[in-house]
Design a protein around this motif. Structure first.
Motif, PDB file in Angstrom:
ATOM      1  N   GLN A 264       7.993 -26.545  20.143  1.00 23.87           N
ATOM      2  CA  GLN A 264       6.549 -26.734  20.279  1.00 23.87           C
ATOM      3  C   GLN A 264       5.848 -25.531  19.650  1.00 23.87           C
ATOM      4  OE1 GLN A 264       7.642 -27.199  24.831  1.00 23.87           O
ATOM      5  NE2 GLN A 264       5.447 -27.349  24.523  1.00 23.87           N
ATOM      6  N   TRP A 265       4.717 -25.800  19.017  1.00 30.19           N
ATOM      7  CA  TRP A 265       3.869 -24.735  18.440  1.00 30.19           C
ATOM      8  C   TRP A 265       2.427 -25.126  18.700  1.00 30.19           C
ATOM      9  CZ3 TRP A 265      -0.157 -24.974  15.132  1.00 30.19           C
ATOM     10  CH2 TRP A 265      -0.550 -23.809  14.454  1.00 30.19           C
ATOM     11  N   GLY A 266       1.577 -24.185  19.102  1.00 26.08           N
ATOM     12  CA  GLY A 266       0.194 -24.537  19.387  1.00 26.08           C
ATOM     13  C   GLY A 266      -0.765 -23.396  19.134  1.00 26.08           C
ATOM     14  N   GLN A 267      -1.996 -23.732  18.750  1.00 26.06           N
ATOM     15  CA  GLN A 267      -3.061 -22.751  18.619  1.00 26.06           C
ATOM     16  C   GLN A 267      -4.408 -23.464  18.584  1.00 26.06           C
ATOM     17  OE1 GLN A 267      -2.487 -20.646  14.885  1.00 26.06           O
ATOM     18  NE2 GLN A 267      -3.705 -22.140  13.760  1.00 26.06           N
ATOM     19  N   LEU A 268      -5.483 -22.691  18.676  1.00 27.11           N
ATOM     20  CA  LEU A 268      -6.813 -23.231  18.489  1.00 27.11           C
ATOM     21  C   LEU A 268      -6.978 -23.666  17.041  1.00 27.11           C
ATOM     22  CD1 LEU A 268      -8.883 -20.531  20.417  1.00 27.11           C
ATOM     23  CD2 LEU A 268      -8.197 -22.786  21.243  1.00 27.11           C
ATOM     24  N   GLY A 269      -7.684 -24.784  16.815  1.00 29.21           N
ATOM     25  CA  GLY A 269      -7.909 -25.233  15.450  1.00 29.21           C
ATOM     26  C   GLY A 269      -7.534 -26.684  15.263  1.00 29.21           C
ATOM     27  N   GLU A 270      -7.472 -27.095  14.001  1.00 25.33           N
ATOM     28  CA  GLU A 270      -7.208 -28.481  13.647  1.00 25.33           C
ATOM     29  C   GLU A 270      -5.971 -28.587  12.763  1.00 25.33           C
ATOM     30  OE1 GLU A 270     -10.783 -29.906  11.861  1.00 25.33           O
ATOM     31  OE2 GLU A 270     -11.931 -29.819  13.733  1.00 25.33           O
ATOM     32  N   LEU A 271      -5.526 -29.824  12.549  1.00 32.34           N
ATOM     33  CA  LEU A 271      -4.314 -30.060  11.779  1.00 32.34           C
ATOM     34  C   LEU A 271      -4.414 -29.496  10.372  1.00 32.34           C
ATOM     35  CD1 LEU A 271      -1.519 -31.306  11.445  1.00 32.34           C
ATOM     36  CD2 LEU A 271      -2.622 -33.495  10.918  1.00 32.34           C
ATOM     37  N   ASP A 272      -5.601 -29.575   9.759  1.00 33.82           N
ATOM     38  CA  ASP A 272      -5.749 -29.079   8.397  1.00 33.82           C
ATOM     39  C   ASP A 272      -5.425 -27.596   8.281  1.00 33.82           C
ATOM     40  OD1 ASP A 272      -6.472 -31.581   7.601  1.00 33.82           O
ATOM     41  OD2 ASP A 272      -8.622 -31.177   7.474  1.00 33.82           O
ATOM     42  N   GLY A 273      -5.557 -26.857   9.376  1.00 29.27           N
ATOM     43  CA  GLY A 273      -5.249 -25.435   9.346  1.00 29.27           C
ATOM     44  C   GLY A 273      -3.887 -25.085   9.906  1.00 29.27           C
ATOM     45  N   ALA A 274      -3.111 -26.083  10.275  1.00 23.25           N
ATOM     46  CA  ALA A 274      -1.793 -25.834  10.868  1.00 23.25           C
ATOM     47  C   ALA A 274      -0.724 -25.703   9.782  1.00 23.25           C
ATOM     48  CB  ALA A 274      -1.427 -26.961  11.820  1.00 23.25           C
ATOM     49  N   PRO A 275       0.289 -24.879   9.998  1.00 20.76           N
ATOM     50  CA  PRO A 275       1.352 -24.662   9.002  1.00 20.76           C
ATOM     51  C   PRO A 275       2.414 -25.753   9.069  1.00 20.76           C
ATOM     52  CG  PRO A 275       1.748 -23.275  10.891  1.00 20.76           C
ATOM     53  CD  PRO A 275       0.451 -23.999  11.178  1.00 20.76           C
ATOM     54  N   LEU A 276       2.043 -26.974   8.714  1.00 23.15           N
ATOM     55  CA  LEU A 276       2.945 -28.108   8.900  1.00 23.15           C
ATOM     56  C   LEU A 276       4.230 -27.948   8.099  1.00 23.15           C
ATOM     57  CD1 LEU A 276       3.572 -30.878  10.063  1.00 23.15           C
ATOM     58  CD2 LEU A 276       2.226 -31.885   8.199  1.00 23.15           C
ATOM     59  N   ALA A 277       4.125 -27.605   6.827  1.00 26.05           N
ATOM     60  CA  ALA A 277       5.330 -27.465   5.998  1.00 26.05           C
ATOM     61  C   ALA A 277       6.238 -26.372   6.547  1.00 26.05           C
ATOM     62  CB  ALA A 277       4.941 -27.173   4.551  1.00 26.05           C
ATOM     63  N   ALA A 278       5.652 -25.249   6.972  1.00 27.00           N
ATOM     64  CA  ALA A 278       6.455 -24.166   7.535  1.00 27.00           C
ATOM     65  C   ALA A 278       7.100 -24.604   8.849  1.00 27.00           C
ATOM     66  CB  ALA A 278       5.583 -22.932   7.749  1.00 27.00           C
ATOM     67  N   PHE A 279       6.398 -25.401   9.647  1.00 23.45           N
ATOM     68  CA  PHE A 279       6.967 -25.880  10.899  1.00 23.45           C
ATOM     69  C   PHE A 279       8.127 -26.841  10.636  1.00 23.45           C
ATOM     70  CE2 PHE A 279       7.131 -28.747  14.572  1.00 23.45           C
ATOM     71  CZ  PHE A 279       7.294 -27.834  15.605  1.00 23.45           C
TER      72      PHE A 279
ATOM     73  N   GLU B 197     -16.883 -31.634  25.823  1.00 23.63           N
ATOM     74  CA  GLU B 197     -17.635 -30.943  26.870  1.00 23.63           C
ATOM     75  C   GLU B 197     -17.478 -29.436  26.758  1.00 23.63           C
ATOM     76  OE1 GLU B 197     -17.941 -30.790  31.758  1.00 23.63           O
ATOM     77  OE2 GLU B 197     -16.850 -32.421  30.757  1.00 23.63           O
ATOM     78  N   VAL B 198     -16.257 -28.997  26.547  1.00 26.80           N
ATOM     79  CA  VAL B 198     -15.991 -27.560  26.437  1.00 26.80           C
ATOM     80  C   VAL B 198     -16.255 -27.062  25.028  1.00 26.80           C
ATOM     81  CG1 VAL B 198     -14.186 -25.791  26.665  1.00 26.80           C
ATOM     82  CG2 VAL B 198     -14.319 -27.685  28.303  1.00 26.80           C
ATOM     83  N   GLY B 199     -16.067 -27.944  24.038  1.00 25.84           N
ATOM     84  CA  GLY B 199     -16.249 -27.568  22.649  1.00 25.84           C
ATOM     85  C   GLY B 199     -15.026 -26.956  22.008  1.00 25.84           C
ATOM     86  N   SER B 200     -13.851 -27.125  22.625  1.00 23.82           N
ATOM     87  CA  SER B 200     -12.618 -26.542  22.080  1.00 23.82           C
ATOM     88  C   SER B 200     -11.838 -27.579  21.291  1.00 23.82           C
ATOM     89  CB  SER B 200     -11.745 -25.993  23.214  1.00 23.82           C
ATOM     90  OG  SER B 200     -11.327 -27.050  24.060  1.00 23.82           O
ATOM     91  N   THR B 201     -11.157 -27.117  20.247  1.00 24.89           N
ATOM     92  CA  THR B 201     -10.279 -27.962  19.441  1.00 24.89           C
ATOM     93  C   THR B 201      -8.932 -27.260  19.323  1.00 24.89           C
ATOM     94  OG1 THR B 201     -12.132 -28.847  18.176  1.00 24.89           O
ATOM     95  CG2 THR B 201      -9.944 -29.054  17.196  1.00 24.89           C
ATOM     96  N   ASP B 202      -7.864 -27.980  19.643  1.00 28.94           N
ATOM     97  CA  ASP B 202      -6.521 -27.405  19.622  1.00 28.94           C
ATOM     98  C   ASP B 202      -5.593 -28.287  18.804  1.00 28.94           C
ATOM     99  OD1 ASP B 202      -5.900 -25.392  22.443  1.00 28.94           O
ATOM    100  OD2 ASP B 202      -7.867 -26.141  21.875  1.00 28.94           O
ATOM    101  N   ILE B 203      -4.598 -27.668  18.199  1.00 27.06           N
ATOM    102  CA  ILE B 203      -3.575 -28.401  17.465  1.00 27.06           C
ATOM    103  C   ILE B 203      -2.203 -28.001  17.997  1.00 27.06           C
ATOM    104  CG2 ILE B 203      -3.634 -26.648  15.632  1.00 27.06           C
ATOM    105  CD1 ILE B 203      -2.614 -30.372  15.280  1.00 27.06           C
ATOM    106  N   ALA B 204      -1.356 -28.971  18.235  1.00 31.32           N
ATOM    107  CA  ALA B 204       0.024 -28.733  18.654  1.00 31.32           C
ATOM    108  C   ALA B 204       0.959 -29.442  17.686  1.00 31.32           C
ATOM    109  CB  ALA B 204       0.256 -29.231  20.081  1.00 31.32           C
ATOM    110  N   LEU B 205       2.016 -28.760  17.289  1.00 33.04           N
ATOM    111  CA  LEU B 205       3.085 -29.354  16.494  1.00 33.04           C
ATOM    112  C   LEU B 205       4.326 -29.452  17.366  1.00 33.04           C
ATOM    113  CD1 LEU B 205       2.637 -27.347  13.155  1.00 33.04           C
ATOM    114  CD2 LEU B 205       1.650 -29.570  13.760  1.00 33.04           C
TER     115      LEU B 205
END
Length: 219
Positions: free
Chosen positions: A192-207, A170-178
């Protein structure tokens, strides 16, 4: 229904999918935390007797520098949806971090009375994160997302890393939290870490490296 996906080394378990809950509930809590004024308790000085927190430079690199609030006693007024009501205020401290471009983080540390009680708390926190999307789905019907357990991190008594990727049509927002939950003796930490975007753009290895640092630095 549970599925598996091998997008990271080893088997990565998807613990729920479809019609999941709110990007807004995950990352808005983090964003609000970053902007919120201090609650009860003041800055806590580090000492040999007090578990040590992450520094801004320990967090995954971002497009603008990280800044950090002082360490504060107790629980924040805006506990995150996933773990609200799980962590006791007694023996708990937290620290909020932010960048200039909507990336936020929080570390919470709890010192339990005994290692056994700490292990029980870590189990409850892991369960709270693992079941978070189901609970969010019940609170925010119609929202979509995926959540994954990205496996353990071999540090002290162990840590586990998770992701929650949510979309509000409805809002059109996509968020990713680690998320990560780890323990050293009678001390438990959640990052906890969070930002706008999807998992593919999240720094998983760095987290995952941040998680290892967070647990190793406790004592």
């Amino acid at each position: 229904m549970n599925h598996t996906r091998s997008n990271t080394p080893g088997s990565t378990r998807r613990f729920t999918r479809a019609g999941l809950a709110s990007a807004l509930a995950v990352s808005a809590a983090l964003t609000a935390a970053a902007a919120a004024p201090a609650v009860a308790g003041g800055p806590t000085a580090y000492s040999a007797a007090v578990p040590r927190f992450l520094a801004p430079g320990d967090l995954p690199a971002a497009s603008t520098p990280w800044t950090a609030d002082p360490v504060r006693k107790g629980l924040p007024a805006d506990e995150s949806f996933c773990t609200a009501g799980t962590t006791p205020a007694t023996g708990t401290r937290y620290r909020d971090f932010r960048t200039e471009l909507d990336t936020t983080a929080r570390q919470t540390i709890t010192v339990a009375a005994t290692p056994a009680k700490a292990a029980q708390l870590a189990d409850r926190l892991r369960l709270a994160v693992e079941t978070c999307l189901d609970r969010m789905k019940a609170s925010y019907p119609g929202l979509e997302g995926e959540a994954f357990h990205h496996g353990p991190v071999d540090v002290e008594e162990g840590a586990n890393v998770y992701s929650i990727d949510t979309h509000d049509p409805e809002v059109g927002s996509t968020d990713i939290a680690l998320w990560s939950v780890g323990r050293d003796g009678r001390t438990v930490t959640v990052v906890q870490w969070g930002q706008l975007g999807e998992l593919d753009g999240a720094p998983l290895a760095a987290f995952q490296r941040t998680t290892a640092t967070a647990v190793a630095r406790l004592h």
